[in-house]
Every structure is written in C-alpha cells, then in structure tokens.
Design a protein around this motif. Structure first.
Motif, PDB file in Angstrom:
ATOM      1  N   ASN A  14       0.812  -1.226   0.000  1.00  0.00           N
ATOM      2  CA  ASN A  14       0.000   0.000   0.000  1.00  0.00           C
ATOM      3  C   ASN A  14       0.842   1.270   0.000  1.00  0.00           C
ATOM      4  OD1 ASN A  14       0.823  -0.591   2.540  1.00  0.00           O
ATOM      5  ND2 ASN A  14      -1.048   0.010   3.577  1.00  0.00           N
TER       6      ASN A  14
ATOM      7  N   SER B 192      -4.925   2.581   2.924  1.00  0.00           N
ATOM      8  CA  SER B 192      -4.945   1.166   3.288  1.00  0.00           C
ATOM      9  C   SER B 192      -5.185   0.258   2.080  1.00  0.00           C
ATOM     10  CB  SER B 192      -5.999   0.925   4.354  1.00  0.00           C
ATOM     11  OG  SER B 192      -7.245   1.377   3.893  1.00  0.00           O
ATOM     12  N   ARG B 193      -5.746   0.818   1.008  1.00  0.00           N
ATOM     13  CA  ARG B 193      -6.075  -0.030  -0.141  1.00  0.00           C
ATOM     14  C   ARG B 193      -5.372   0.418  -1.414  1.00  0.00           C
ATOM     15  NH1 ARG B 193     -12.563  -0.842   0.836  1.00  0.00           N
ATOM     16  NH2 ARG B 193     -12.323  -1.947   2.797  1.00  0.00           N
TER      17      ARG B 193
ATOM     18  N   GLU C 258     -16.769  -6.205  -7.932  1.00  0.00           N
ATOM     19  CA  GLU C 258     -16.386  -6.412  -6.542  1.00  0.00           C
ATOM     20  C   GLU C 258     -16.183  -7.913  -6.271  1.00  0.00           C
ATOM     21  OE1 GLU C 258     -19.145  -4.686  -3.834  1.00  0.00           O
ATOM     22  OE2 GLU C 258     -17.845  -5.019  -2.097  1.00  0.00           O
TER      23      GLU C 258
ATOM     24  N   GLY D 178      -5.255  -9.975  -2.549  1.00  0.00           N
ATOM     25  CA  GLY D 178      -6.439  -9.382  -1.928  1.00  0.00           C
ATOM     26  C   GLY D 178      -7.658  -9.582  -2.791  1.00  0.00           C
TER      27      GLY D 178
ATOM     28  N   THR E  63     -10.938  -7.522  -4.914  1.00  0.00           N
ATOM     29  CA  THR E  63     -11.276  -6.225  -5.516  1.00  0.00           C
ATOM     30  C   THR E  63     -12.501  -5.587  -4.867  1.00  0.00           C
ATOM     31  OG1 THR E  63     -12.617  -7.349  -7.164  1.00  0.00           O
ATOM     32  CG2 THR E  63     -10.377  -6.787  -7.814  1.00  0.00           C
ATOM     33  N   THR E  64     -12.539  -4.268  -4.915  1.00  0.00           N
ATOM     34  CA  THR E  64     -13.740  -3.543  -4.498  1.00  0.00           C
ATOM     35  C   THR E  64     -14.304  -2.858  -5.744  1.00  0.00           C
ATOM     36  OG1 THR E  64     -12.612  -1.471  -4.057  1.00  0.00           O
ATOM     37  CG2 THR E  64     -12.674  -3.051  -2.239  1.00  0.00           C
TER      38      THR E  64
ATOM     39  N   GLU F  55     -10.279  -0.602  -6.211  1.00  0.00           N
ATOM     40  CA  GLU F  55      -9.208  -0.771  -5.231  1.00  0.00           C
ATOM     41  C   GLU F  55      -9.096  -2.250  -4.866  1.00  0.00           C
ATOM     42  OE1 GLU F  55      -9.814   3.424  -2.816  1.00  0.00           O
ATOM     43  OE2 GLU F  55     -10.895   1.645  -2.143  1.00  0.00           O
ATOM     44  N   VAL F  56      -8.065  -2.574  -4.097  1.00  0.00           N
ATOM     45  CA  VAL F  56      -7.911  -3.960  -3.639  1.00  0.00           C
ATOM     46  C   VAL F  56      -7.843  -3.979  -2.112  1.00  0.00           C
ATOM     47  CG1 VAL F  56      -6.410  -5.989  -3.659  1.00  0.00           C
ATOM     48  CG2 VAL F  56      -6.771  -4.696  -5.751  1.00  0.00           C
ATOM     49  N   ARG F  57      -8.761  -4.752  -1.532  1.00  0.00           N
ATOM     50  CA  ARG F  57      -8.732  -4.923  -0.072  1.00  0.00           C
ATOM     51  C   ARG F  57      -7.750  -6.062   0.217  1.00  0.00           C
ATOM     52  NH1 ARG F  57     -13.972  -5.721   0.848  1.00  0.00           N
ATOM     53  NH2 ARG F  57     -13.823  -7.931   1.317  1.00  0.00           N
ATOM     54  N   LEU F  58      -6.626  -5.718   0.842  1.00  0.00           N
ATOM     55  CA  LEU F  58      -5.558  -6.701   1.034  1.00  0.00           C
ATOM     56  C   LEU F  58      -5.972  -7.769   2.038  1.00  0.00           C
ATOM     57  CD1 LEU F  58      -2.553  -4.210   1.227  1.00  0.00           C
ATOM     58  CD2 LEU F  58      -3.215  -5.581  -0.736  1.00  0.00           C
TER      59      LEU F  58
ATOM     60  N   GLU G 210      -3.477  -7.553   6.837  1.00  0.00           N
ATOM     61  CA  GLU G 210      -3.557  -6.210   7.419  1.00  0.00           C
ATOM     62  C   GLU G 210      -2.138  -5.756   7.775  1.00  0.00           C
ATOM     63  OE1 GLU G 210      -4.576  -2.776   8.535  1.00  0.00           O
ATOM     64  OE2 GLU G 210      -6.314  -4.040   8.079  1.00  0.00           O
TER      65      GLU G 210
END
Lengths: 282, 170
Positions: A190, A215-216, A230, A250, A252-253, A257-260, A263
């Motif tokens: 990120n 964060s993303r 998504e 991660g 996709t949203t 974006e990509v939600r990893l 964390e």
C-alpha cells in the motif's frame, strides 16, 4: 529602511553562527554537515552503503528495545479492551462466517478460476511449491503518512536480497527494498512507491497494482473501458520476474481498489522468499 | 540540595528525551490508523518551542541527531529530517533574536512560517534527490494538523517550562 535591513542581517547571522551557552555547534555548521551527509547518501557513494547498513542495524535494535514498552501496554490493556469489544467482535465474526459460507458455495467457481489462472501464467510455478522461505520477525512497523514500510530481523547475513518478495502466511505483503547485515526494510503493497503486476478475474485480466498511500492499493492500466467488479481475487502475475505467479494478494472492491488479505498494521512475523534471486534496481 | 539538583537536571532533560524517544521509537504520532487524515509532527513542535524558549535545553546537535535517527527509522535519505529540523530551529533562533517578548499568537504565526520552510525543504529534497514518492495531500494534512495542535502543546510546554524555571530559581 536601511536600519531594518541591518537588523534582519544581524539577527539572521546571529541565528546561524552564534552558539549559546550550552550549544556545542553553530546551526550553520550542522546544516553544512547535514547537507554533505545527505548528498553522500543520496548519490549512493560506495563507502556510504556499509556505513548506512551499520547505522541502520544499530538504530533498528535500539528502536526495538525502546519500543518494547509501547508494545507491552497494548498487550496488557488488550484483555480489558477485548471484554468491551465482545459484542462487536461477535458481529464481525458472524459477517466473516457469512463470507466463508459464500466461499464454500463458490468452490467450483474458484477451482475453474484457478485453472484459468494457471493457463494465464503459463507456468508450473506456484506459491504453494515454494519452500525456500525464511521466517522473520517484524522489528519496527512505524506508521507514517509518507512511507508504508516495515523492518524485519533478517538481512544479507540470512541471504536476503533487494527485491525479494515478502509474505504474511500465504499472502504477498511487499518486497525488500533495503538490506543491511542483520535487518531489511520491506516496502508494503500500500506504499505510494509500490507497483506490481497482477492478474484477476476469470478472464485473467492483467493490471498494475499501485500503492495509494492509504490502506487499499489501486488497480491501474486495466483494459480500456473495463469496469472492476467487486469480490474478485487478485493474484501476482509474475510478469516482472520478481514475484512468483499466483500469490494471493487481496480482493477487488467496486471502486477499483484492492482490499488486502493481510492487514499491514498487524504484522508480527513474515516470510521472505529466498528463491527469487532477481536483484532489482530501485 | 544535591538530590534536588539531580531531579531538576532530569526534569530539564524532558524535552530532549521526548524528542529522541519520538524519533527512535515506533510510537505513532501519526494517528492515520484510527483517523484517515489525522497526523501531526510532534517533533517539529518540540524543536520550535524549546529552541524559542529555552535553547540551552535542546541543543542544535541533538536536533541534528534526532533528525538522523528519524531518517534511519523512517527509511528516508540520511539527514533530510535533520535539515528540516534545523530549519525550524533556525527560524526559532531568528525569532528569538528579533523579538523581546512573545505571546501565543505570535508564536503560532511564526511556527507556521517555520514549518512552511521546513516542509518545503523536506519536499524539495525528497522529490529532487530521491526516488521516494510522497503524497502532497498527506503532507498538507500533516502540516495543517501540526499547526492546529500547536497551541495545545504550547500551553503544555509553557507549564512544563515554568516547572523548570521554578527549579532553577530555588
């Protein structure tokens, strides 16, 4: 007018050159020294590398010791906080359970997707087959609005080289950007400076995952007119020859974006893949 | 009496210890994990206040070393933070030489000038001499919140300064 200019000159000269009662160095002297060190370090003179590596290793160890109380306090208060957060956690777990149920139903879909991905990467390599990994402890994970990186307790002594991928469990989290003898710096996915080739979806869409500083990370260089759906799993494509293909990153949203999966603020131990020997110039 | 002097010496070291601790430790003065845009640079406030009010407590050499340590921990080119910190120190020393008595409003305004130059130098050096990309918006937020939080720390440090002064006069 002339007098006010004189005042400015005197005050400025005095600020730069004067040493107070307890001051050992004048400001101008320190600014010059800082400037010289900065230039030597920025232009990467040969002798600066080992010097910097020694300074880095030393300071990282001090940081680890100094930061131990700040790590202990959250651990001690964690129990109490957990007690108050039981309800919240329960709701979160229910949601997670829902996601897992959904995933269970989609096993067939994922199997097909996996087959497709293997065709895309056209390689027999798989992150699951990688065994040449070393476990390392996260020494420092100082948060900053500028850089998203962590320091790990493995360096060139353990065979860590610049550019090597770093994993948290089976998920890619970043790559090594600086190695010292006993420690290394890992640039997280990120971070604003991070860019890696990825692939996702049944069609094996190719894209570049760019760190956003938040964060993303964001998906860039997508096919023209492509709308990101998504919930698609994102994997490394391995096209750069640095990351082995098929490492999960991660999901996709709909914003692209990509939600990893991993964390970045919760990392304690990570794995460095030593099999990727490609040295990268940063 | 000796015991009292020792305590006073330790109290005098407070700002210096805090500056080094913030630089060397992974303690988070950037609260962006909790609030996306909230981050401020406490080191700049410490340096400016103490260079302005009691420069004998926070020597320039210490400011230089704190910056150097910060660069190592954060992964910046060496001495880039030192130069930014020394700029703040320079502006504070200049203001100290030019003024006799200052209030919070004047300190606040001059602090803005100092962090403006400090961040400008930091940004110019980082963009021109390094390959590290930084987000200008985040620097702006950081500068803004550093400025916003200055009065709070001004009162806190002024109170602390009064304790040191009392100790010295006895």
């Amino acid at each position: 007018m002339s007098s006010s200019r004189d005042d400015f000159g005197i005050a400025f000269r005095s600020a730069l050159l004067q040493r107070g009662a307890a001051q050992k160095f004048s400001l101008v002297f320190l600014i010059i020294i800082a400037g010289i060190i900065f230039v030597l370090d920025s232009y990467g003179f040969g002798f600066m590398k080992p010097v910097r590596a020694i300074i880095n290793d030393g300071i990282y160890r001090v940081t680890l010791v100094v930061s131990s109380p700040t790590r202990f306090v959250p651990q001690a208060t964690g129990g109490i906080t957990n007690l108050f957060n039981v309800k919240k956690e329960n709701e979160k777990l229910k949601k997670e359970l829902e996601v897992y149920r959904q995933k269970e139903l989609n096993v067939k879909f994922l199997t097909n997707q996996n087959k497709n991905l293997r065709k895309i990467i056209d390689s027999e390599e798989s992150y699951l087959k990688q065994e040449n990994m070393i476990l390392s402890k996260v020494l420092i994970d100082k948060s900053s609005p500028y850089l998203k990186s962590i320091i790990i307790n493995r360096g060139s002594k353990s065979g860590v080289l610049k550019g090597m991928p770093v994993m948290d469990k089976d998920f890619l989290i970043g790559r090594v950007v600086e190695t010292n003898y006993l420690s290394s710096r890992v640039l997280l996915l990120n971070d604003l400076n991070s860019r890696i080739p990825v692939t996702f979806g049944e069609d094996g869409v190719q894209a570049i995952l760019k760190g956003s500083g938040g964060s993303r990370p964001i998906l860039e260089y997508l096919p023209e007119g492509y709308i990101v759906e998504e919930g698609k799993d994102v994997f490394t494509s391995g096209k750069d020859g640095i990351f082995f293909p098929g490492s999960p990153i991660g999901i996709t949203t709909e914003k692209g974006e990509v939600r990893l999966y991993s964390e970045s603020s919760q990392l304690s131990f990570v794995k460095v893949d030593l099999s990727q020997k490609n040295k990268e110039v940063f | 009496m000796l015991h009292f002097k020792t305590i006073n010496k330790i109290i005098n070291l407070g700002p210096l210890v805090l500056l080094y601790y913030l630089s060397v430790s992974e303690i988070d003065s950037h609260f962006e994990n909790y609030f996306e845009i909230l981050s401020f640079n406490l080191q700049l406030i410490i340096i400016y206040f103490w260079a302005l009010k009691r420069p004998e407590i926070l020597g320039s050499g210490h400011v230089f070393f704190a910056g150097l340590i910060n660069d190592v921990v954060m992964g910046f080119p060496l001495c880039i933070s030192s130069l930014a910190y020394l700029t703040v120190s320079l502006v504070a020393t200049y203001i100290k030489n030019m003024t006799v008595n200052t209030r919070i409003t004047t300190d606040w305004f001059t602090f803005f000038v100092s962090i403006f130059f400090s961040n400008l130098i930091f940004f110019i050096l980082l963009t021109n001499f390094s390959e590290i990309a930084i987000n200008l918006t985040e620097i702006s937020y950081n500068t803004f919140f550093t400025l916003i939080f200055f009065p709070f720390f001004w009162f806190l440090f002024t109170y602390y300064n009064s304790i040191i002064t009392i100790g010295k006069n006895v």
